[in-house]
Design an enzyme around this catalytic site. Structure first.
Site, PDB file in Angstrom:
ATOM      1  N   ARG A   1    -134.267 -74.955  68.595  1.00 18.41           N
ATOM      2  CA  ARG A   1    -133.675 -74.486  67.324  1.00 18.41           C
ATOM      3  C   ARG A   1    -132.183 -74.168  67.481  1.00 18.41           C
ATOM      4  NH1 ARG A   1    -138.032 -76.088  66.021  1.00 18.41           N
ATOM      5  NH2 ARG A   1    -139.368 -75.251  64.389  1.00 18.41           N
TER       6      ARG A   1
ATOM      7  N   GLU B   1    -134.775 -66.959  62.348  1.00 16.88           N
ATOM      8  CA  GLU B   1    -134.463 -68.386  62.472  1.00 16.88           C
ATOM      9  C   GLU B   1    -133.765 -68.904  61.213  1.00 16.88           C
ATOM     10  OE1 GLU B   1    -136.375 -72.655  62.261  1.00 16.88           O
ATOM     11  OE2 GLU B   1    -136.026 -71.147  60.766  1.00 16.88           O
TER      12      GLU B   1
ATOM     13  N   SER C   1    -140.667 -71.221  59.039  1.00 11.88           N
ATOM     14  CA  SER C   1    -140.615 -70.119  60.009  1.00 11.88           C
ATOM     15  C   SER C   1    -139.401 -69.242  59.733  1.00 11.88           C
ATOM     16  CB  SER C   1    -140.496 -70.669  61.429  1.00 11.88           C
ATOM     17  OG  SER C   1    -141.573 -71.514  61.716  1.00 11.88           O
TER      18      SER C   1
HETATM   19  N1  EPU Z   1    -150.507 -67.980  65.720  1.00 10.65           N
HETATM   20  C1  EPU Z   1    -151.151 -66.797  65.489  1.00 10.65           C
HETATM   21  N2  EPU Z   1    -150.961 -66.165  64.298  1.00 10.65           N
HETATM   22  C2  EPU Z   1    -150.180 -66.672  63.332  1.00 10.65           C
HETATM   23  C3  EPU Z   1    -149.511 -67.891  63.570  1.00 10.65           C
HETATM   24  C4  EPU Z   1    -149.688 -68.517  64.777  1.00 10.65           C
HETATM   25  O1  EPU Z   1    -151.886 -66.298  66.331  1.00 10.65           O
HETATM   26  O2  EPU Z   1    -150.086 -66.068  62.271  1.00 10.65           O
HETATM   27  C5  EPU Z   1    -150.726 -68.659  67.012  1.00 10.65           C
HETATM   28  C6  EPU Z   1    -151.950 -69.559  66.924  1.00 10.65           C
HETATM   29  O3  EPU Z   1    -152.629 -69.532  68.154  1.00 10.65           O
HETATM   30  C7  EPU Z   1    -151.353 -70.937  66.756  1.00 10.65           C
HETATM   31  C8  EPU Z   1    -150.065 -70.822  67.564  1.00 10.65           C
HETATM   32  O4  EPU Z   1    -149.640 -69.467  67.356  1.00 10.65           O
HETATM   33  O5  EPU Z   1    -152.208 -71.912  67.225  1.00 10.65           O
HETATM   34  C9  EPU Z   1    -148.953 -71.749  67.135  1.00 10.65           C
HETATM   35  O6  EPU Z   1    -148.827 -71.715  65.719  1.00 10.65           O
HETATM   36  P1  EPU Z   1    -148.209 -72.962  64.940  1.00 10.65           P
HETATM   37  O7  EPU Z   1    -148.826 -74.224  65.415  1.00 10.65           O
HETATM   38  O8  EPU Z   1    -148.273 -72.671  63.501  1.00 10.65           O
HETATM   39  O9  EPU Z   1    -146.719 -72.997  65.479  1.00 10.65           O
HETATM   40  P2  EPU Z   1    -145.552 -71.915  65.541  1.00 10.65           P
HETATM   41  O10 EPU Z   1    -145.125 -71.769  66.945  1.00 10.65           O
HETATM   42  O11 EPU Z   1    -145.937 -70.670  64.827  1.00 10.65           O
HETATM   43  C10 EPU Z   1    -143.673 -73.709  65.393  1.00 10.65           C
HETATM   44  C11 EPU Z   1    -142.459 -73.995  64.551  1.00 10.65           C
HETATM   45  C12 EPU Z   1    -142.883 -74.613  63.235  1.00 10.65           C
HETATM   46  C13 EPU Z   1    -143.679 -75.875  63.503  1.00 10.65           C
HETATM   47  C14 EPU Z   1    -144.901 -75.509  64.346  1.00 10.65           C
HETATM   48  C15 EPU Z   1    -145.704 -76.704  64.758  1.00 10.65           C
HETATM   49  C16 EPU Z   1    -140.802 -72.372  65.244  1.00 10.65           C
HETATM   50  C17 EPU Z   1    -140.008 -71.154  64.864  1.00 10.65           C
HETATM   51  N3  EPU Z   1    -141.695 -72.785  64.350  1.00 10.65           N
HETATM   52  O12 EPU Z   1    -144.398 -72.679  64.720  1.00 10.65           O
HETATM   53  O13 EPU Z   1    -141.705 -74.979  62.539  1.00 10.65           O
HETATM   54  O14 EPU Z   1    -144.095 -76.497  62.307  1.00 10.65           O
HETATM   55  O15 EPU Z   1    -144.428 -74.872  65.570  1.00 10.65           O
HETATM   56  O16 EPU Z   1    -145.095 -77.379  65.788  1.00 10.65           O
HETATM   57  O17 EPU Z   1    -140.578 -72.912  66.311  1.00 10.65           O
HETATM   58  C18 EPU Z   1    -140.120 -74.169  60.988  1.00 10.65           C
HETATM   59  O18 EPU Z   1    -139.312 -74.160  61.898  1.00 10.65           O
HETATM   60  O19 EPU Z   1    -139.804 -73.814  59.808  1.00 10.65           O
HETATM   61  C19 EPU Z   1    -141.488 -74.548  61.255  1.00 10.65           C
HETATM   62  C20 EPU Z   1    -142.443 -74.478  60.351  1.00 10.65           C
END
Ligand code: EPU
Length: 339
Positions: A163, A332, A237
């Site tokens: 990012r 972010e 995010s």
């Molecule tokens: N999780 C939780 N609680 C929550 C959300 C997530 O426990 O409320 C845990 C779960 O285990 C889940 C894991 O975190 O499996 C990862 O969650 P997710 O796949 O939704 O990914 P993220 O790390 O929360 C990042 C990016 C997203 C992107 C997803 C998928 C960032 C800041 N965000 O989110 O990007 O779509 O990975 O790759 O890196 C964005 O930047 O706007 C965005 C949506």
């Protein structure tokens, strides 16, 4: 060409009302020259793409918003393995992804359905499901408002990271105008991200797994997890996933064995969504703002939220995570204000 007193609500996905003094839609190089005159006259200018990562925090913005709307897409070259495509910054990102996937080109299919425009992709090196924009960007053409010149910045000189790129905190003189991508002609699916791997592993007929198929599956996962901004305003995010040291990670893991983490270049990346959920903020609402009940990382606007409510809520979450885990999470999204 310059509109006055425009409500930004119409062109941003968070859905906050903010009256901007001037809005200029930038479609041509001549528009850029005019914009440069304004820049040189020391006017405040905010460069806006698709409005999906910008939160205008005050009721009025006393500067100019320059919305990048140049269009165009052109194949530059091709060899046995790759195609180089040059895309104007104002093209809609998700349409670009669909178009490439339909042509059988890959390397951006996991980035399907991300809102925003092509020119915003390098700014914070958009990433999802194990792919990042930096994996396919060859170079970015910028317009320097200080010197009225165009030049190319190579992938290496963009200093991409999670990012992050040099564009994220630049002093404001560079406008990304075109981006060149290298796309692959021979497809091999990237299943490094578990949520996607689980879906792909279930597909019996492996010949079905094309770039378009993957893009469709990614879109389905996103739709199930992320609130639709047309229904509930949001900017995806709101916070970044923090990266902590291996030592700190091991300490925390003793007390929280279920901590969600991913390997990172230096240390361990922790799921901010998980941290925020542990602090009790998943689905929590305070006034007109809240954190999504589907994804604790996404702040949502339940109506006429104000900038004050948003910053107070964000700060309360940051403090809560800091107190519980001794981890500093960072915002972010881009918060825009007059100061
Ligand atoms: N999780 C939780 N609680 C929550 C959300 C997530 O426990 O409320 C845990 C779960 O285990 C889940 C894991 O975190 O499996 C990862 O969650 P997710 O796949 O939704 O990914 P993220 O790390 O929360 C990042 C990016 C997203 C992107 C997803 C998928 C960032 C800041 N965000 O989110 O990007 O779509 O990975 O790759 O890196 C964005 O930047 O706007 C965005 C949506």
């Amino acid at each position: 060409m310059i509109e006055k007193d425009v409500d930004i609500k119409e062109i941003t996905t968070f859905g906050l009302s903010c009256k901007v003094k001037e809005l200029m839609r930038i479609k041509t190089e001549q528009d850029l020259m005019l914009l440069s005159d304004r820049y040189k006259a020391k006017e405040k200018i905010y460069i806006l793409g698709g409005g999906s990562n910008s939160v205008f925090c005050e009721e009025e913005y006393n500067g100019m918003v320059a919305k990048i709307e140049n269009k165009g897409m052109e194949k530059i070259s091709e060899d046995e393995d790759n195609v180089i495509i040059e895309v104007s910054a104002g093209q809609v990102w998700k349409d670009f992804v669909v178009d490439c996937c339909e042509k059988g080109l890959s390397n951006i299919e996991n980035l399907a359905a991300i809102p925003g425009v092509v020119g915003a992709a390098p700014v914070q090196n958009i990433g999802a499901y194990g792919q990042e924009a930096k994996d396919s960007i060859v170079a970015c053409e910028v317009f320097d408002m200080k010197t009225k010149t165009f030049y190319w910045i190579s992938n290496k000189d963009c200093h991409f990271d999670y990012r992050y790129s040099i564009f994220k905190y630049q002093e404001g003189n560079l406008v990304i105008w075109k981006v060149r991508f290298s796309l692959k002609k021979h497809f091999s699916v990237n299943t490094s991200y578990k949520a996607l791997k689980d879906v792909i592993d279930k597909v019996e007929d492996k010949s079905k797994i094309t770039p378009s198929f993957v893009a469709k599956k990614v879109t389905e996962i996103r739709d199930s997890k992320l609130p639709d901004p047309k229904i509930l305003g949001n900017v995806g995010s709101f916070f970044k996933n923090p990266i902590i040291s291996q030592d700190q990670y091991e300490q925390i893991k003793k007390y929280y064995p279920n901590i969600v983490s991913f390997p990172a270049k230096e240390g361990v990346k922790i799921s901010a969504g998980w941290l925020i959920e542990q602090c009790g903020y998943k689905g929590k609402r305070v006034g007109k703002v809240g954190m999504s009940e589907k994804q604790a990382l996404v702040m949502v606007n339940y109506g006429e939220a104000t900038g004050k409510e948003i910053t107070a809520f964000a700060n309360a979450i940051i403090d809560s995570v800091k107190n519980m885990f001794n981890i500093q999470i960072q915002i972010e999204a881009h918060l825009v204000s007059n100061h």
